[in-house]
Design an enzyme around this catalytic site. Structure first.
Site, PDB file in Angstrom:
ATOM      1  N   HIS A 162     -41.844  19.062  43.617  1.00 18.37           N
ATOM      2  CA  HIS A 162     -42.503  18.353  44.721  1.00 18.37           C
ATOM      3  C   HIS A 162     -43.536  17.334  44.266  1.00 18.37           C
ATOM      4  O   HIS A 162     -44.152  16.680  45.104  1.00 18.37           O
ATOM      5  CB  HIS A 162     -43.203  19.365  45.636  1.00 18.37           C
ATOM      6  N   ASP A 368     -49.391  10.566  43.804  1.00 18.63           N
ATOM      7  CA  ASP A 368     -49.022  11.648  44.736  1.00 18.63           C
ATOM      8  C   ASP A 368     -47.500  11.750  44.773  1.00 18.63           C
ATOM      9  O   ASP A 368     -46.817  10.724  44.857  1.00 18.63           O
ATOM     10  CB  ASP A 368     -49.544  11.306  46.148  1.00 18.63           C
TER      11      ASP A 368
HETATM   12  P1  ADP Z   1     -50.334  17.936  49.165  1.00 20.70           P
HETATM   13  O1  ADP Z   1     -48.919  18.391  49.111  1.00 20.70           O
HETATM   14  O2  ADP Z   1     -50.836  17.412  47.864  1.00 20.70           O
HETATM   15  O3  ADP Z   1     -51.250  18.953  49.737  1.00 20.70           O
HETATM   16  P2  ADP Z   1     -49.441  16.269  51.394  1.00 20.70           P
HETATM   17  O4  ADP Z   1     -50.093  15.093  52.047  1.00 20.70           O
HETATM   18  O5  ADP Z   1     -48.017  16.058  51.037  1.00 20.70           O
HETATM   19  O6  ADP Z   1     -50.357  16.667  50.153  1.00 20.70           O
HETATM   20  O7  ADP Z   1     -49.487  17.512  52.362  1.00 20.70           O
HETATM   21  C1  ADP Z   1     -50.682  18.022  52.838  1.00 20.70           C
HETATM   22  C2  ADP Z   1     -50.428  18.863  54.075  1.00 20.70           C
HETATM   23  O8  ADP Z   1     -51.607  19.604  54.358  1.00 20.70           O
HETATM   24  C3  ADP Z   1     -50.108  18.038  55.308  1.00 20.70           C
HETATM   25  O9  ADP Z   1     -49.163  18.707  56.121  1.00 20.70           O
HETATM   26  C4  ADP Z   1     -51.463  17.918  56.011  1.00 20.70           C
HETATM   27  O10 ADP Z   1     -51.361  17.879  57.420  1.00 20.70           O
HETATM   28  C5  ADP Z   1     -52.169  19.174  55.588  1.00 20.70           C
HETATM   29  N1  ADP Z   1     -53.611  18.926  55.382  1.00 20.70           N
HETATM   30  C6  ADP Z   1     -54.179  18.217  54.380  1.00 20.70           C
HETATM   31  N2  ADP Z   1     -55.515  18.203  54.513  1.00 20.70           N
HETATM   32  C7  ADP Z   1     -55.801  18.912  55.603  1.00 20.70           C
HETATM   33  C8  ADP Z   1     -57.014  19.273  56.246  1.00 20.70           C
HETATM   34  N3  ADP Z   1     -58.205  18.866  55.783  1.00 20.70           N
HETATM   35  N4  ADP Z   1     -56.921  20.044  57.356  1.00 20.70           N
HETATM   36  C9  ADP Z   1     -55.720  20.447  57.803  1.00 20.70           C
HETATM   37  N5  ADP Z   1     -54.545  20.151  57.247  1.00 20.70           N
HETATM   38  C10 ADP Z   1     -54.584  19.381  56.148  1.00 20.70           C
HETATM   39  C1  G6P Z   2     -48.951  20.516  46.488  1.00 22.70           C
HETATM   40  C2  G6P Z   2     -48.031  21.296  45.583  1.00 22.70           C
HETATM   41  C3  G6P Z   2     -47.679  22.632  46.225  1.00 22.70           C
HETATM   42  C4  G6P Z   2     -48.937  23.372  46.629  1.00 22.70           C
HETATM   43  C5  G6P Z   2     -49.852  22.502  47.478  1.00 22.70           C
HETATM   44  C6  G6P Z   2     -51.177  23.183  47.806  1.00 22.70           C
HETATM   45  O1  G6P Z   2     -48.265  20.247  47.641  1.00 22.70           O
HETATM   46  O2  G6P Z   2     -46.868  20.528  45.318  1.00 22.70           O
HETATM   47  O3  G6P Z   2     -46.910  23.421  45.346  1.00 22.70           O
HETATM   48  O4  G6P Z   2     -48.596  24.559  47.342  1.00 22.70           O
HETATM   49  O5  G6P Z   2     -50.121  21.300  46.796  1.00 22.70           O
HETATM   50  O6  G6P Z   2     -51.798  23.667  46.648  1.00 22.70           O
HETATM   51  P1  G6P Z   2     -52.056  25.204  46.363  1.00 22.70           P
HETATM   52  O7  G6P Z   2     -52.431  25.276  44.936  1.00 22.70           O
HETATM   53  O8  G6P Z   2     -53.138  25.611  47.315  1.00 22.70           O
HETATM   54  O9  G6P Z   2     -50.796  25.966  46.677  1.00 22.70           O
END
Ligand code: ADP
Ligand code: G6P
Length: 462
Positions: A162, A368
């Site tokens: 991912h 990202d």
């Molecule tokens: P990552 O996979 O690195 O966390 P993404 O943008 O692909 O980044 O996904 C993040 C997910 O977490 C999204 O579905 C988003 O809505 C959620 N998210 C991120 N920050 C917050 C927050 N501060 N509060 C609630 N949901 C969040």
């Molecule tokens: C990214 C990674 C996921 C992970 C998520 C949140 O989306 O690709 O594998 O689950 O971040 O991070 P965490 O360490 O809290 O699972």
């Protein structure tokens, strides 16, 4: 035929309420945000780390309307320290995002990673029945496909990475580069978000492993693994439905009434890959360059705590808090403060209300894998503009966003101005095109396509 999914993070985290009953709260992060609806759609078994209340082993989720079974793996404190905080998040995460200077390559962490991957593989092998599809997810479990393959040579195994796959030069700084590649190549079908990551991966296989490749195949150990770019989508209809519900519209109106300014919005895990300090610095520059906007624009940053036992994350938290204080101290006037900083995760409906209230969304990661926030915003916005880093995997699919180089404060500041001044028709036209694409490649299409391709994959001839 059943489906077995493996990921490190579990979709819901349990807490006990005052009556001692377990309550399951959605985990925050891109992987679970995508996989939970996918599993609710497809059904099956999901194997993941049971972080809180590890005594609870199996549970049917979601609790109100169970669609799949979660099998929770209990990890010891030392395993969590070395496998999760150690190898996964101090080695693989930073190197894959090109932060070589933040990596720590410790043999003890590597050994824990191998052992925990073995525990996950064993759980899948125990759950497996002939004909099942096994789908392993992300960088925490890269050795699992090979471990399952050795025990179940005929199983159909899919793997999805991912996060970005970096250039071979960077990946090869990892002392266990060959083991990770061999682990992943135990799968029949390997998915990543962009053609660039796929090209980097193939190149890494050729250069580091000396494996042959042909078309989308990598030939290794007498088998052929297929590697494809399949960016994740979101449940567009569900987001649109929520965004236009009266409750969410009311909350969005309340946010606008409270702030009484134009709104720039940031929503992220508090992660150094997300470019939050750079975004704040750029906003400071924007206010310096455009003093007439003082009192008329607010940057609302919602950051959810993440991986706080890793130094880089703790330092980031201090850095962001320091910057918010400094910039607010410099520009605050007459009851207006330029930055509102919320340091917690917010529930889905509140998040969507913020997307709806925003005039512009700032998705400006330094790197990202994909970035779902950009897609969620595009599905939910009323008439906001999307500012998107060219280093987010989603940028390939979102040419209608205002694309930026997050390393350039000048470029980011200009993009803020462009977004806040963009005519309404243009913002609406861009959102319409973004939504058409989201609809053509939504989450269920992603799941169905990947599983269909996995089922059809001929895993025999190398
Ligand atoms: P990552 O996979 O690195 O966390 P993404 O943008 O692909 O980044 O996904 C993040 C997910 O977490 C999204 O579905 C988003 O809505 C959620 N998210 C991120 N920050 C917050 C927050 N501060 N509060 C609630 N949901 C969040
Ligand atoms: C990214 C990674 C996921 C992970 C998520 C949140 O989306 O690709 O594998 O689950 O971040 O991070 P965490 O360490 O809290 O699972």
């Amino acid at each position: 035929m059943g489906l077995i999914v493996l990921s490190n993070r579990e979709p819901y985290a349990p807490t006990r309420n005052d009556n001692g009953e377990l309550q399951w709260t959605p985990s925050i992060g891109g992987l679970t945000a995508a996989l939970d609806p996918a599993l609710q759609h497809a059904g099956g078994t999901w194997i993941a780390w049971g972080e809180q209340h590890p005594d609870v082993t199996d549970v049917d989720l979601p609790t109100e309307q169970p669609r799949y079974r979660l099998k929770r793996i209990r990890l010891s404190d030392a395993e969590v320290r070395d496998y999760y905080y150690g190898f996964s998040n101090r080695a693989l995460w930073p190197i894959s995002h090109y932060f070589i200077e933040r990596t720590q390559y410790h043999a003890s962490a590597w050994r824990a990673y191998v052992n925990v991957n073995r525990r996950f593989a064993d759980a899948a092998i125990a759950a497996y029945q002939d004909g099942d599809l096994i789908w392993v997810h992300d960088y925490q479990l890269a050795l699992v496909p090979r471990m399952i393959r050795d025990a179940l040579p005929n199983a159909r195994i899919g793997f999805f990475w991912h996060i970005p796959w970096p250039s071979v030069e960077v990946f090869r700084t990892l002392p266990w580069d060959l083991d990770i590649l061999d682990g992943i190549l135990g799968a029949d079908l390997i998915g990543m978000h962009t053609p660039d990551y796929v090209a980097h991966f193939q190149n890494t296989c050729r250069r580091a492993l000396r494996a042959d490749t042909s078309g989308d195949l990598v030939h290794w150990k007498g088998r052929a693994a297929r590697i494809v770019d399949r960016p994740i989508g979101i449940e567009v209809d569900a987001y649109e439905h929520l965004a236009t519900s009266p409750e969410v519209e009311d909350t969005a109106d309340r946010i606008r009434r409270t702030l009484q300014t134009q709104i720039l919005l940031g929503v992220d895990r508090l992660d150094y890959t997300k470019g939050i300090p750079e975004r704040l610095e750029a906003f400071d520059l924007f206010l310096d360059r455009h003093p007439e906007t003082r009192g008329r624009v607010t940057l609302l940053q919602i950051a959810v705590p993440s991986r706080e036992r890793v130094d880089s994350y703790r330092q980031l938290r201090n850095q962001v808090e320091g910057l918010v204080g400094r910039i607010n101290g410099k520009h605050t006037q007459g009851g207006w403060s330029p930055i509102q900083y919320i340091y917690r995760g917010v529930p889905r409906d509140e998040l969507v209300a913020h997307y709806r209230a925003a005039d512009a969304m700032l998705v400006t990661p330094l790197r990202d894998g994909l970035n779902l926030v950009a897609k969620e915003f595009a599905a939910c916005a009323r008439d906001g503009a999307l500012i998107l880093s060219r280093f987010a995997g989603a940028a390939d699919e979102m040419p209608e966003a205002i694309q930026v180089n997050p390393y350039s404060p000048e470029n980011l500041s200009d993009a803020m101005r462009t977004a806040l001044q963009m005519p309404l028709d243009e913002k609406k036209a861009r959102l319409t095109r973004l939504r058409e694409h989201l609809r053509d490649s939504d989450l269920h299409a992603w799941t169905d396509t990947f599983l269909h391709e996995l089922k059809l994959q001929d895993h025999g001839g190398a």
